[in-house]
Structure formats: structure tokens, C-alpha cells
Scaffold this motif. Sequence first.
Motif, PDB file in Angstrom:
ATOM      1  N   GLY A   1       0.700  -1.328  -0.105  1.00 48.78           N
ATOM      2  CA  GLY A   1      -0.004   0.068  -0.087  1.00 48.78           C
ATOM      3  C   GLY A   1       0.688   1.257  -0.077  1.00 48.78           C
ATOM      4  N   GLY A   2       2.130   1.053  -0.276  1.00 47.98           N
ATOM      5  CA  GLY A   2       3.043   2.167  -0.225  1.00 47.98           C
ATOM      6  C   GLY A   2       2.989   3.248  -1.690  1.00 47.98           C
ATOM      7  N   ALA A   3       2.573   2.708  -2.533  1.00 45.48           N
ATOM      8  CA  ALA A   3       2.555   3.702  -3.749  1.00 45.48           C
ATOM      9  C   ALA A   3       2.038   5.117  -3.774  1.00 45.48           C
ATOM     10  CB  ALA A   3       1.767   3.019  -4.650  1.00 45.48           C
ATOM     11  N   ARG A   4       0.830   5.303  -3.014  1.00 54.17           N
ATOM     12  CA  ARG A   4       0.267   6.543  -2.783  1.00 54.17           C
ATOM     13  C   ARG A   4       0.910   7.409  -1.728  1.00 54.17           C
ATOM     14  NH1 ARG A   4      -3.516   6.745   1.631  1.00 54.17           N
ATOM     15  NH2 ARG A   4      -3.898   4.596   2.505  1.00 54.17           N
ATOM     16  N   LYS A   5       1.693   6.719  -0.977  1.00 54.18           N
ATOM     17  CA  LYS A   5       2.439   7.621   0.148  1.00 54.18           C
ATOM     18  C   LYS A   5       3.837   7.987  -0.316  1.00 54.18           C
ATOM     19  CE  LYS A   5      -0.503   4.742   3.236  1.00 54.18           C
ATOM     20  NZ  LYS A   5      -0.435   3.760   4.517  1.00 54.18           N
ATOM     21  N   VAL A   6       4.457   7.834  -1.396  1.00 53.77           N
ATOM     22  CA  VAL A   6       5.757   7.755  -1.658  1.00 53.77           C
ATOM     23  C   VAL A   6       5.556   8.859  -3.014  1.00 53.77           C
ATOM     24  CG1 VAL A   6       7.850   6.788  -2.594  1.00 53.77           C
ATOM     25  CG2 VAL A   6       6.590   5.646  -0.830  1.00 53.77           C
ATOM     26  N   HIS A   7       6.335   9.947  -2.784  1.00 57.58           N
ATOM     27  CA  HIS A   7       6.451  10.830  -4.103  1.00 57.58           C
ATOM     28  C   HIS A   7       7.723  10.698  -4.853  1.00 57.58           C
ATOM     29  CE1 HIS A   7       7.370  14.726  -6.229  1.00 57.58           C
ATOM     30  NE2 HIS A   7       6.042  14.820  -6.179  1.00 57.58           N
TER      31      HIS A   7
END
Length: 296
Positions: free
Chosen positions: A146-152
Motif C-alpha cells: 500500500g505504499g505507492a500513494r504514500k511515496v512521491h
Amino acid sequence: MTACVLAVAWAGGAGAADGRTVADPVSEAKKLATPFLPGANDWSCKPGAKHPRPLVLVHGTLSLREEFLLTAPLYKKAGYCLFALDYGREPLTGLLIGGTGPMTESARQLATFVDGVLAATGTRQVDIVGYSQGGVLPRQYMKFEGGARKVHTFVGISPPNHGGRVELLDALLDEQPWLKAMFKGFFDPLNKFGDKLPVPCRACTDQLAGSGFMHRLNQGGDTVPGVSYTVIVSKRDAFLGRYQDHFLKGPNVHNIVLSDICPLRFPGHLAMMHDAVAARLALNALDPAHAVKPSC
């Protein structure tokens, strides 16, 4: 409203990798923070307009917490709210080293840590700089936890993105004879194992080319949408295989060879963790609008 309820109500939904709500994500993250790293893990830090996202550092295999001792102050001086994760400590070796546990479990630790950083800083995304295994682990986090939306922005320094072609544990210990001697004293007081040390390192197996972990990670593409990727490698960094094997393919990917920037610069794998040019290139990737030409 209590602090606990505030943590649960945090905008962005702090939660465990499996979807369970974490009552106090900051406390859980603090348990995973690298201790005694200058400039890192100030949980009261609030990002400013210049760098609106906190920066998370992720170490490599057989970590003695030394990877970012020289470069963490550079990121802090640049103005980042800086955080560093200490993951992958196994029951037998955890008193000595980190980064040896199964990478799927370590990616869940990274998920817990990032949720705590987001909760503490009041932000919705982080940037990540990872070295070696730490340059691969966030890909597992972004793809499966679930990290894709939390990493820029994600920067990998010497990451074995498609697996190493030699036994990682032996290669790392051969480059660090003092560490090998320490393990020999810890695991082999009677010298009955010879040169092969029974050091548990499931992460080493995960990082081999052709492993189940690498197959699942790279199946269907190297990247996830919405994240900016930079990979920084050295041509001399060959004990994990060809340096080209570190590269990523996909949109929003920038692969950099150090000697293309500084023609006489060929640090080995371990030297890359402290390399000032690699750190400068990482800073440029994090903030391309204010990029500075590295001093060779």
C-alpha cells in the motif's frame, strides 16, 4: 480528544500494512527508528514549504547503523525532516546487525514506519532514499504493502533491483574482514565452521537473481504509477552482478552511472553508502528545481 484518538483520526488513515488501524502509529514507528543517527528522527519536525515531504532513509544488508552516518547530515542540512528506519533484525543476529530478515516482513516494517512519520509530520507523502537492499525494499512496500500513494520520490543507491549473481553474504563479509572476524567470534568460538559462517540472512537469499522474491517483485514491471524513481550506481559495483542489473525500466525512471557524471569516480559497493557525489545526486533527484552540479 485524547492523543490516542487524535492518532486514529489522523487524515490519511494511519494503518497497518494488512489494513488494521494502528492506535498510535508514531509510537510504533519510534520502535523501528535508527538510534544515534545525527539529524534523524526528530519526531517534532514539521516540513516547510521548501521541502514539504519528510525524507526516510532505508539502510542495507548486515547494517551496523553506519550507512548514513556521513550523508544524513547532508540531507538534514538541506532542510529535510529526516527519518531513518532500522529493520530486519532477526532473533539471533539482531544484537549485532539489521537488514537480515525476510524482505517481505521488512517491507511491512517500512510500512509501519512510514505511517508513523506521516502521522507525526501531518503529511500525506514521504520521499525515500535507500542504499543496497534499502534501494529494493521500498519497491516491495510500494507494490504490495500500500505504499505507492504514500511515496512521491524514491532514490535507490546501488540497489540489486534484479538480484545479485553471487552469494551476497560471502561478498559482503569478504569486503568487510573486520565484520567477518566479529561474526567468527560470535558464531564460531571453537573455529569448527571454517570459512563458511552460519549467519542467518534470509534477506541475502531474497536478493539473489531468480529468487521467488525477485520474481514476484519484478513480474509485471519494475515500477508503480505516480512515483518518481532515480537509481544511482557505480561501474565498479559488480559483486552483486553487472551494474546494469541495478537499473529500472519504466516511466518516471532516471538511471545514473556515477562515472558518467564524474569520469574518474568508481567507488565499490560499500563505498557508495558514504559517497558524497551519490548523495548530491540523490539530493538533486529529490529537489530537481534546485539541483546543484556535483563536485568531482
